[in-house]
Write a protein that holds these residues in place. Structure first.
Motif, PDB file in Angstrom:
ATOM      1  N   LYS A  77      58.830 -46.339 -49.643  1.00  0.00           N
ATOM      2  CA  LYS A  77      60.132 -46.657 -49.537  1.00  0.00           C
ATOM      3  C   LYS A  77      60.881 -45.930 -48.640  1.00  0.00           C
ATOM      4  N   ASP A  78      60.050 -44.614 -48.629  1.00  0.00           N
ATOM      5  CA  ASP A  78      60.886 -43.571 -47.645  1.00  0.00           C
ATOM      6  C   ASP A  78      59.937 -43.243 -46.353  1.00  0.00           C
ATOM      7  N   THR A  79      60.663 -42.986 -45.101  1.00  0.00           N
ATOM      8  CA  THR A  79      60.234 -42.711 -44.029  1.00  0.00           C
ATOM      9  C   THR A  79      60.524 -41.161 -43.931  1.00  0.00           C
ATOM     10  N   MET A  80      60.245 -40.717 -42.624  1.00  0.00           N
ATOM     11  CA  MET A  80      60.063 -39.247 -42.321  1.00  0.00           C
ATOM     12  C   MET A  80      61.600 -38.530 -42.401  1.00  0.00           C
ATOM     13  N   THR A  81      62.664 -39.503 -42.324  1.00  0.00           N
ATOM     14  CA  THR A  81      63.969 -39.075 -42.297  1.00  0.00           C
ATOM     15  C   THR A  81      64.987 -40.050 -43.049  1.00  0.00           C
ATOM     16  N   GLU A  82      64.485 -41.053 -43.830  1.00  0.00           N
ATOM     17  CA  GLU A  82      65.272 -41.820 -44.480  1.00  0.00           C
ATOM     18  C   GLU A  82      64.544 -42.104 -46.013  1.00  0.00           C
ATOM     19  N   SER A 115      53.455 -41.323 -43.799  1.00  0.00           N
ATOM     20  CA  SER A 115      54.412 -40.568 -42.897  1.00  0.00           C
ATOM     21  C   SER A 115      55.902 -40.590 -43.720  1.00  0.00           C
ATOM     22  N   GLY A 116      56.109 -40.104 -44.734  1.00  0.00           N
ATOM     23  CA  GLY A 116      57.495 -40.135 -45.554  1.00  0.00           C
ATOM     24  C   GLY A 116      58.209 -38.866 -45.494  1.00  0.00           C
ATOM     25  N   LEU A 117      59.133 -38.649 -46.499  1.00  0.00           N
ATOM     26  CA  LEU A 117      59.990 -37.544 -46.490  1.00  0.00           C
ATOM     27  C   LEU A 117      59.237 -36.238 -46.466  1.00  0.00           C
ATOM     28  N   GLY A 118      57.967 -36.332 -47.236  1.00  0.00           N
ATOM     29  CA  GLY A 118      57.238 -34.834 -47.380  1.00  0.00           C
ATOM     30  C   GLY A 118      56.823 -34.577 -45.864  1.00  0.00           C
ATOM     31  N   MET A 119      56.355 -35.348 -44.770  1.00  0.00           N
ATOM     32  CA  MET A 119      56.235 -34.898 -43.676  1.00  0.00           C
ATOM     33  C   MET A 119      57.211 -34.744 -42.758  1.00  0.00           C
ATOM     34  N   GLY A 120      58.420 -35.513 -43.146  1.00  0.00           N
ATOM     35  CA  GLY A 120      59.749 -35.353 -42.322  1.00  0.00           C
ATOM     36  C   GLY A 120      60.188 -33.980 -42.714  1.00  0.00           C
ATOM     37  N   PHE A 121      60.202 -33.567 -44.009  1.00  0.00           N
ATOM     38  CA  PHE A 121      60.725 -32.307 -44.295  1.00  0.00           C
ATOM     39  C   PHE A 121      60.022 -31.097 -43.928  1.00  0.00           C
ATOM     40  N   ALA A 122      58.637 -31.337 -44.010  1.00  0.00           N
ATOM     41  CA  ALA A 122      57.745 -30.172 -43.640  1.00  0.00           C
ATOM     42  C   ALA A 122      58.158 -29.945 -42.227  1.00  0.00           C
ATOM     43  N   ALA A 123      58.151 -30.911 -41.278  1.00  0.00           N
ATOM     44  CA  ALA A 123      58.587 -30.591 -39.825  1.00  0.00           C
ATOM     45  C   ALA A 123      59.965 -30.114 -39.614  1.00  0.00           C
ATOM     46  N   PHE A 124      61.034 -30.460 -40.529  1.00  0.00           N
ATOM     47  CA  PHE A 124      62.274 -29.769 -40.568  1.00  0.00           C
ATOM     48  C   PHE A 124      62.113 -28.221 -40.939  1.00  0.00           C
ATOM     49  N   LEU A 125      61.279 -27.883 -41.721  1.00  0.00           N
ATOM     50  CA  LEU A 125      61.333 -26.542 -42.350  1.00  0.00           C
ATOM     51  C   LEU A 125      60.730 -25.773 -41.176  1.00  0.00           C
ATOM     52  N   THR A 126      59.648 -26.190 -40.450  1.00  0.00           N
ATOM     53  CA  THR A 126      59.225 -25.457 -39.347  1.00  0.00           C
ATOM     54  C   THR A 126      59.908 -25.572 -37.805  1.00  0.00           C
ATOM     55  N   GLY A 127      60.835 -26.674 -37.816  1.00  0.00           N
ATOM     56  CA  GLY A 127      61.585 -26.713 -36.809  1.00  0.00           C
ATOM     57  C   GLY A 127      62.846 -25.663 -36.527  1.00  0.00           C
ATOM     58  N   GLU A 128      63.445 -25.817 -35.288  1.00  0.00           N
ATOM     59  CA  GLU A 128      64.294 -24.821 -34.947  1.00  0.00           C
ATOM     60  C   GLU A 128      65.490 -24.770 -35.989  1.00  0.00           C
ATOM     61  N   VAL A 129      66.064 -25.625 -36.846  1.00  0.00           N
ATOM     62  CA  VAL A 129      67.105 -25.554 -37.784  1.00  0.00           C
ATOM     63  C   VAL A 129      66.564 -24.908 -39.019  1.00  0.00           C
ATOM     64  N   GLY A 130      65.486 -25.286 -39.429  1.00  0.00           N
ATOM     65  CA  GLY A 130      64.838 -24.896 -40.608  1.00  0.00           C
ATOM     66  C   GLY A 130      64.412 -23.403 -40.475  1.00  0.00           C
ATOM     67  N   GLN A 131      64.016 -23.028 -39.441  1.00  0.00           N
ATOM     68  CA  GLN A 131      63.664 -21.584 -39.179  1.00  0.00           C
ATOM     69  C   GLN A 131      64.758 -20.554 -39.180  1.00  0.00           C
ATOM     70  N   ARG A 132      65.842 -21.222 -38.575  1.00  0.00           N
ATOM     71  CA  ARG A 132      67.042 -20.566 -38.607  1.00  0.00           C
ATOM     72  C   ARG A 132      67.790 -20.206 -39.996  1.00  0.00           C
ATOM     73  N   ILE A 133      67.450 -21.182 -40.820  1.00  0.00           N
ATOM     74  CA  ILE A 133      68.052 -21.133 -42.269  1.00  0.00           C
ATOM     75  C   ILE A 133      67.269 -19.983 -42.870  1.00  0.00           C
ATOM     76  N   ILE A 134      65.840 -20.086 -42.629  1.00  0.00           N
ATOM     77  CA  ILE A 134      64.950 -18.896 -43.424  1.00  0.00           C
ATOM     78  C   ILE A 134      65.460 -17.661 -42.953  1.00  0.00           C
ATOM     79  N   LEU A 135      65.689 -17.323 -41.588  1.00  0.00           N
ATOM     80  CA  LEU A 135      66.056 -16.128 -41.169  1.00  0.00           C
ATOM     81  C   LEU A 135      67.473 -15.667 -41.655  1.00  0.00           C
ATOM     82  N   LYS A 136      68.324 -16.566 -41.814  1.00  0.00           N
ATOM     83  CA  LYS A 136      69.701 -16.326 -42.398  1.00  0.00           C
ATOM     84  C   LYS A 136      69.516 -15.825 -43.831  1.00  0.00           C
ATOM     85  N   SER A 137      68.689 -16.283 -44.496  1.00  0.00           N
ATOM     86  CA  SER A 137      68.463 -16.215 -45.856  1.00  0.00           C
ATOM     87  C   SER A 137      67.857 -15.009 -46.290  1.00  0.00           C
TER      88      SER A 137
END
Length: 303
Positions: free
Chosen positions: A28-33, A257-279
């Protein structure tokens, strides 16, 4: 005969409809929905909550977080009652083999460097501690401290320190445990002479209700093997100096290819890594920086 044939066709069509519905429901879920549930090592809750909030703002996704002890998260994955988890360790060879027997290859993605912080009461002016003193308490030896406070006997912090001490289970003497990291912070803030261990993200990104308690505790610098003391700062963690650092992982056992894969890509992407840096944690890769070059300096002062 015709009536019998119609009955067979009706049963077959019913079976196909049910099968199609089950297949749709299972994906029922995709990488972003879509929607899903993540199990999260309780010590990592603040950083995961921050990531999920931004992920949901950007995509048509709804992610429910269930913080649990590390042991409970692993058990849920192995029992197949959950498929996505955020952990402070990778899966072992035996755990991976369980999934391979189910024809599932777990996708294990490192996304940050974290640490365990050692805290003490503010009334104690000594802000230094040797790792061997922490280990001594776990081995049942006498030290200058009254005891060691954990979040949970099944937590990732307990597991890591037990490994360093060479023991399988926490001893009963001078060991105190609760359920959450916030409970540890509160207990240390109200009791002098004890030391506690918590996920460092609870120090850098506290809730408003925890700030008064954090004002009453010290984050201790830990003596490493080189004889020097290091704090759980981004710099000391990144340079591998802080002795209680650890790597964080996204573990996805969905099998598609569900939200698990999409969220992992987000974590290692530009935005996700910036959140980690700021935290206050250390990203796996340093986010890029945009530098704007101007031909002239703007003069905003009134003449």
């Amino acid at each position: 005969m015709r009536r019998y044939t119609k009955m067979i066709l009706f049963i077959a069509l019913t079976f196909l409809v049910i099968t199609c519905k089950d297949t749709t429901a299972s994906k029922k879920d995709t990488m972003t929905e879509g929607s899903t549930t993540f199990l999260v090592d309780e010590t990592l809750t603040p950083i995961v909550e921050a990531q999920v909030q931004i992920f949901e703002d950007r995509y048509q996704a709804k992610i429910q977080i269930q913080p649990k002890s590390e042991s409970e998260v692993i058990q849920a994955l192995v029992r197949d009652s959950s498929r996505i988890a955020i952990l402070s360790r990778s899966l072992t060879k035996d755990e991976i083999k369980i999934f391979e027997n189910r024809k599932i290859v777990p996708r294990i993605t490192p996304f940050a460097e974290d640490a365990i912080a050692v805290i003490g009461h503010k009334g104690n002016n000594d802000t230094l501690i040797a790792l061997k003193d922490v280990i001594a308490i776990l081995q049942g030896k006498e030290t200058k401290f009254k005891g060691l406070v954990f979040d949970n006997p099944n937590s990732s912090t307990a597991r890591l320190l037990c490994e360093l001490a060479g023991i399988k289970n926490l001893p009963e003497k001078n060991i105190y445990s609760f359920k959450t990291n916030n409970e540890v912070i509160r207990y240390i803030a109200e009791n002098d002479g004890l030391i506690g261990v918590v996920g460092v993200n609870y120090i850098y990104d506290p809730t408003a209700s925890m700030e008064p308690y954090l004002d009453k505790v010290n984050v201790l610098s830990v003596k490493a093997n080189d004889g020097k003391y290091y704090s759980p700062t981004q710099n000391d963690i990144a340079e591998g100096k802080y002795p209680l650092a650890r790597r964080l992982y996204s573990v996805n056992c969905q099998g598609y290819s569900g939200l698990g894969m999409g969220f992992a890509a987000f974590l290692t992407g530009e935005v996700g890594q910036r959140i980690i840096l700021k935290s206050g944690l250390v990203p796996i890769r340093v986010p890029s920086r945009k530098i704007v070059v101007r031909n002239a300096i703007e003069n905003k002062k009134n003449n």
